[in-house]
Design an enzyme around this catalytic site. Sequence first.
Site, PDB file in Angstrom:
ATOM      1  CD  GLU A 217      -1.570   2.385   1.900  1.00  0.00           C
ATOM      2  OE1 GLU A 217      -2.362   3.330   1.870  1.00  0.00           O
ATOM      3  OE2 GLU A 217      -0.454   2.472   2.443  1.00  0.00           O
TER       4      GLU A 217
ATOM      5  CG  HIS B  92       4.316   7.536   6.828  1.00  0.00           C
ATOM      6  ND1 HIS B  92       4.442   7.638   5.464  1.00  0.00           N
ATOM      7  CD2 HIS B  92       3.276   6.694   7.026  1.00  0.00           C
ATOM      8  CE1 HIS B  92       3.501   6.913   4.882  1.00  0.00           C
ATOM      9  NE2 HIS B  92       2.769   6.335   5.807  1.00  0.00           N
TER      10      HIS B  92
END
Length: 347
Positions: free
Chosen positions: A207, A318
């Site tokens: 993804e 992230h």
Amino acid sequence: MKLVDVLEKLSNACGVAGREEEVRVLMKKLLKPHVDEIKEDKLGNIIGIKKGKKNAPTVMLAAHMDEIGLMVKTITKEGFLRFTKIGGIDDRILIAQKVIVHTSKGPIRGVIGAKPPHILKEEERKKVVEADKLFIDVGATSKEDAQKMGVRIGDPVSFDIQFTRVGKDAVVGKAFDDRVGCVALIEILRRLQKIECTIYAVGTIQEEVGLRGATVAAFQLHPDVGMALDVTVAGDTPGVQEAEAPIKMRKGPAITVTDSGLITHPKVLRWLIDAAEQSKVQYQLETGLGGTTDAARISLSREGVPSGVISIPTRYIHSPASLLSLNDLEKTVKLMVTAIKSVQKYF
Ligand SMILES: [Zn+2]
């Protein structure tokens, strides 16, 4: 197993995009008891099928198994590893991180090194050190030594951080994007007993590098409705303005209205909001975030699939260590379970 324990297991597992094996094995094992059938497709997506009544809608629930990370690019003659980034990583968070290099001989540990600040010029010190100036130090004495340790070009590298609980209801760990979605997926299936619709519970691959697994999974499954279970930026930290990132931790899941790849189908939005109100789950509506999710690809599959996203607000996405509230996870599961039970009234 308690939800928090499942999250711990999945967060500590390593699955840099394209190398999801460890997570895939876990997902297979954890999903299996709650579905009628489980399979792996040609690219490595895991698909659990829970069968409903004939002619009732089919719903694809997707959570991605991969995480951001690094990959070994070259080995210097002194034995340092230069790397390339896999997925969206901010260069500022890389220096001094402990990492694991996944070699053919097994995992080895290392640290991301840089030129010491003591010898930098005044101007250099103010600048972000770019990733191509950094290197991984695994303690090797030479290129040959690194190779003997098992290091090869293309080895995936993940951040070396262990899951931990903090505060009353929060947890810190790596890869909550999107292992927390994987946990939600498993728990939703566990809580659903007899249902009208058929569910395709999909752990998707790659993804973070372009929504790739979801693209092929949606094509083969051809669902009537698509949902991505993912994380979103929680903007309730110092220095973030309400208008920049209005979603907050501990205020329930975010239902996406728009992101950079999806304008949620109005029927999907109605369905999800009704479910939230019916189950008395606190929720937040989100528009205009820069990123996107698997739902963007699912919605464009074949002749089109009405799709939506439900996200768990997560801080420091992230980066090697993210933080989220277990209560938000619980609310997300509750909302989605309610929604699934009524999907046949909407589609
Ligand atoms: Zn994600």
